[in-house]
Design a protein around this motif. Structure first.
Motif, short mmCIF file in Angstrom:
data_model
loop_
_atom_site.label_atom_id
_atom_site.label_comp_id
_atom_site.label_asym_id
_atom_site.label_seq_id
_atom_site.Cartn_x
_atom_site.Cartn_y
_atom_site.Cartn_z
N LEU A 23 5.89 -4.89 13.24
CA LEU A 23 5.44 -4.10 12.09
C LEU A 23 5.34 -2.62 12.46
O LEU A 23 4.91 -2.27 13.55
CB LEU A 23 4.09 -4.61 11.60
CG LEU A 23 4.16 -5.99 10.94
CD1 LEU A 23 2.77 -6.42 10.49
CD2 LEU A 23 5.09 -5.96 9.74
N LYS A 41 1.95 -1.04 1.23
CA LYS A 41 2.44 -1.48 2.55
C LYS A 41 1.80 -2.81 2.94
O LYS A 41 2.41 -3.66 3.56
CB LYS A 41 2.11 -0.42 3.62
CG LYS A 41 3.04 0.77 3.65
CD LYS A 41 3.36 1.15 5.08
CE LYS A 41 4.63 1.98 5.21
NZ LYS A 41 5.24 2.46 3.97
N ASN A 56 3.53 -6.26 4.08
CA ASN A 56 3.22 -6.86 5.39
C ASN A 56 2.68 -8.28 5.25
O ASN A 56 3.00 -9.16 6.05
CB ASN A 56 2.21 -5.99 6.15
CG ASN A 56 2.84 -4.72 6.67
OD1 ASN A 56 4.07 -4.60 6.71
ND2 ASN A 56 2.01 -3.76 7.06
#
Lengths: 311, 311
Positions: A310, B290, B294
């Motif tokens: 990530l 984000k 994720n």
């Protein structure tokens, strides 16, 4: 790994198939769900027995083949004056659909399955695609199995739904294809379909999507095993049964029924099925080495495993 | 990671859509391949610009939306006395097929794309689904790109195949769906289709299979990204463009065009597309964090990653 092998009881047809694909056609060859499941599971160290019925016309060499794979055949009844179940089908050009040309139930019409005495304490039971009452009878004969897997199809949903529901209520895992999951649940979304089917009994729902892989559902969890992209699919006959055989064979071999291990089991199911379709009938499954399977496992890893850090 | 962001040029429609699904219908809303690609790629740190054309009827708020996502819109020509491209379609109940109800080319009919001067040295170029001559013109204006990705569809294969082949010969990656790959190559097997298409130019072939995921081919290598099994697909419009935007956005962001990183890129493409279909039009893509992405990446890992110790 246990030093003692797990016992696996498989019920399913042992039969004759005659197959036409765009690549050719066969005369009567060895077929049947029980056969494919047995040959597939035989790739793992498992003490398995097939429960089935054949006629006096069934060649000894086919029975010898099963025996040579360490499959117990004491539960395959031979009706000397009867004829073996026969199915004939023709695949369309895309190999995704087929027409049934002929179905002769023969000895299957009066099949009364008998589980051999020494397999009544089997830990694993694979109920191959057959009449639900035959599946129920086998289940009644096995004392206290650790895991029961059911394979079935739309034919039984159309014709014997109430009996089928009784079997579904008693099994741990059901394997069906996407259209059948939709039919059984009344839900189009496979996520919702799996949830509905879990309510009917099975803790785990495996939805087979043929060339599009297979999904494993358990409560909120889901895992996906792709089908290996192949240059050529030669004959899809038995792929679903071979998937089921690889699935339960791996589970019985490892004797671990955690969700994590069921994930591995559908990878192995997909692995074995990818061989089955490479040749006509059981041809490819008769000559499969551990090395073949391990090499293909590496292909499955390359196909699906990734590493993202990530950012 | 580079301190300097990569530049990404996107050519594609910026348009109005009117959509009907089993869940409802919309009036004219924001749509277009360029829009979806841009919004998807904007989830990565990339200096991107959309090259497109709209009419005087195109609301400023839509342009402001793109700008607010740090997408350069200097390359979006506004034809004040023209009308914006409009598409209208109705999805069938399974959401896998649709009827086009209306297509009004309007300003797109005479579209002459102009890449803004400061983007002529862009490292990454995404040729969204459009007339191949428009795609070629954009490609001619970018000096020395590191990676060019082409998205196209059967319409151009049917009507402008020779022009399309000229574009295909010049790109590094092509993304098309399974039926289009078969049409373009004349091969039914996707493995063979990809090999034939590689011969036409692209080093990498991405075959999109909608709800069945996407395959990445490169010589003898193949990688598969599943689609996330969703409870409900609300509106598939733009999913393919969003996939392409996530794919090239991730590549431009990481500035790494190795096969290993292309694998990650199709996972991100599939990741972003899984959001797109959750709401009508661009609705879900406008409000994506984000953290959302994720978290979904973790779901993709759970869906596909396994550990098998060989026995």
């Amino acid at each position: 790994m246990n030093a003692i092998m797990s016992k696996l009881v498989i019920v399913g047809t042992v039969a004759f198939d005659a197959i036409e694909t765009p690549f050719g056609k066969t005369d009567k060859i060895l077929g049947g769900a029980g056969t494919y499941i047995g040959l597939s599971a035989a790739n793992f160290n498992v003490d398995s027995a097939i429960v089935s019925v054949v006629g006096g016309d069934f060649p000894q060499k086919y029975l010898d083949l099963l025996s040579s794979k360490n499959i117990n055949i004491d539960g395959i009844e031979i009706v000397e004056n009867g004829k073996t179940f026969f199915w004939s089908g023709r695949y369309h050009n895309d190999l995704n659909s087929r027409d049934t040309l002929d179905t002769q139930l023969n000895v299957l019409a009066d099949f009364n399955p008998v589980v051999p005495e020494v397999y009544k304490d089997a830990e694993y039971v694979m109920l191959g695609n057959l009449h639900p009452l035959v599946q129920l009878s086998v289940l009644d004969q096995v004392k206290n199995p650790k895991l029961v897997v059911l394979d079935t199809m739309n034919f039984w949903m159309d014709n014997t739904l109430e009996d089928l529901k009784k079997v579904i209520a008693k099994v741990d895992v059901i394997t069906i294809n996407d259209e059948e999951a939709r039919q059984l649940s009344g839900e189009y979304s496979l996520v919702k379909a799996a949830r509905e089917i879990e309510k009917m009994g099975p803790e785990y729902v495996v939805i087979k999507k043929g060339e599009h892989g297979a999904l494993l559902f358990h409560k909120e969890k889901v895992f996906f095993a792709p089908a290996l992209p192949l240059e050529e699919v030669f004959d899809p006959t038995g792929a679903g049964d071979t998937f089921a055989g690889g699935f339960i064979g791996y589970l019985a071999h490892t004797d671990d029924i955690s969700f994590e291990n069921l994930k591995n089991a559908i990878i192995y199911g997909s692995n074995l099925a990818s061989f089955c379709v490479e040749k006509f009938g059981t041809e490819r499954m008769k000559n499969l080495s551990k090395e073949d399977i391990n090499m293909r496992l590496e292909e499955f890893k390359k196909l699906t495993q990734f590493k993202i850090a990530l950012k």
